[in-house]
Write an enzyme that holds these catalytic residues in place. Structure first.
Site, PDB file in Angstrom:
ATOM      1  N   ARG A 172      12.735  -6.904 -37.431  1.00 40.94           N
ATOM      2  CA  ARG A 172      13.428  -6.838 -37.137  1.00 40.94           C
ATOM      3  C   ARG A 172      13.446  -5.187 -36.231  1.00 40.94           C
ATOM      4  NH1 ARG A 172      16.951  -6.554 -42.856  1.00 40.94           N
ATOM      5  NH2 ARG A 172      17.232  -9.249 -42.450  1.00 40.94           N
ATOM      6  N   ASP A 226      14.700  -1.462 -34.360  1.00 41.47           N
ATOM      7  CA  ASP A 226      15.702  -0.692 -34.497  1.00 41.47           C
ATOM      8  C   ASP A 226      16.600  -0.189 -33.205  1.00 41.47           C
ATOM      9  OD1 ASP A 226      14.907  -0.381 -37.135  1.00 41.47           O
ATOM     10  OD2 ASP A 226      14.094   1.405 -36.701  1.00 41.47           O
ATOM     11  N   TYR A 235       2.595  -1.856 -32.960  1.00 38.04           N
ATOM     12  CA  TYR A 235       3.705  -0.913 -32.156  1.00 38.04           C
ATOM     13  C   TYR A 235       2.526   0.231 -31.544  1.00 38.04           C
ATOM     14  CZ  TYR A 235       7.414  -2.801 -34.792  1.00 38.04           C
ATOM     15  OH  TYR A 235       8.107  -3.954 -35.702  1.00 38.04           O
ATOM     16  N   ARG A 286       8.136   5.203 -36.822  1.00 38.02           N
ATOM     17  CA  ARG A 286       8.878   6.507 -35.755  1.00 38.02           C
ATOM     18  C   ARG A 286       8.991   8.079 -36.822  1.00 38.02           C
ATOM     19  NH1 ARG A 286      14.443   4.478 -34.753  1.00 38.02           N
ATOM     20  NH2 ARG A 286      15.533   6.602 -34.614  1.00 38.02           N
TER      21      ARG A 286
END
Length: 252
Positions: free
Chosen positions: A49, A51, A110, A196
């Site tokens: 998932r 964001d 990422y 993040r």
């Protein structure tokens, strides 16, 4: 029969990957196009998932159908025509019934992109952050990060997980050009908001507003309230999902 979809998307207009009650998601948009094209309700399961506002250069999802699909170029083109321009299917391929987009995945990679210069064409695709950053200090913080496996301090407090352990393969910062800096991180799994929050905390280190000792104490505290503010979603990209070779053997 089970099929995997390889796709990419620009997450700016979406409330994340997962279906939401109060906003448009990538999952819902993809399901709608597949349902329209195949003439029957289709549910998709993603590899993870992302964001709201987060992008994906490589995302995978799977869905099940009763009969084999005719996977021609025209078939995939027709679905892409039903999708908005910020979501693109690259390929659809058959997998074994037990293969699972989420649970068969072995790693996720990422990237987070920071730029010092404002760019009118990439305002929603990178984080415009003007302060000068010390990349050497930030990479020393990455070395500390790699020595640990519990990342509860970087997870959103409401994360519904059984544990906070992640095995990192790498984490480092690298200049892509004079004004652009990219954070690279790969692990077997990630916690909600983890990348993040790590980026936001490391930006404090890069500005010399936090010491390396303080950074390690944040990791050891296992408390989200002591870590830095999460960096904005627009700079974050899912760039690779790793699977065993057998899962991807029919990928074209």
């Amino acid at each position: 029969m089970r099929y995997f979809i390889e796709l990419s998307y620009r997450g700016t207009a979406y409330h994340g990957w997962q279906t939401q009650a109060n906003g448009v998601s990538v999952q819902t948009t993809l399901e709608s196009a597949l349902t329209q094209r195949l003439g029957k309700p289709i549910y998709v399961m993603g590899s993870g998932r992302t964001d709201a506002g987060v992008h994906a250069k490589e995302q995978f999802a799977h869905f099940d159908v009763d009969e084999p699909l005719d996977l021609t170029e025209a078939f995939i083109y027709s679905i892409n025509c039903m999708l908005p321009e910020d979501i693109a299917i690259h390929t659809i391929f058959p997998v074994r019934p037990k293969d699972h987009a989420r649970f068969s995945a072995k790693s996720r990679y990422y990237q987070y992109h920071v730029t010092r210069q404002k760019d009118a064409f990439h305002s929603n695709l990178t984080y415009h952050f003007r302060p000068k950053l010390d990349i050497d200090r930030m990479n020393k913080a990455c070395e500390l990060l790699l020595q640990h496996t519990n990342f509860q301090s970087f997870s959103k407090a409401r994360a519904n997980v059984n544990h906070f352990h992640c095995k990192l393969d790498f984490a480092y910062w690298k200049h892509t050009n004079e004004d652009c800096l990219t954070f690279h991180i790969k692990a077997d799994r990630f916690l909600w908001g983890m990348v993040r929050t790590i980026v936001g905390t490391m930006l404090e280190i890069g500005q010399e507003r936090m010491s390396l000792d303080q950074f390690e104490q944040i990791i050891l505290a296992r408390d989200r309230t002591v870590a830095g503010r999460a960096a904005p979603a627009n700079g974050l990209y899912l760039v690779e999902v790793g699977y065993p070779v057998a899962v991807l053997e029919n990928r074209t």
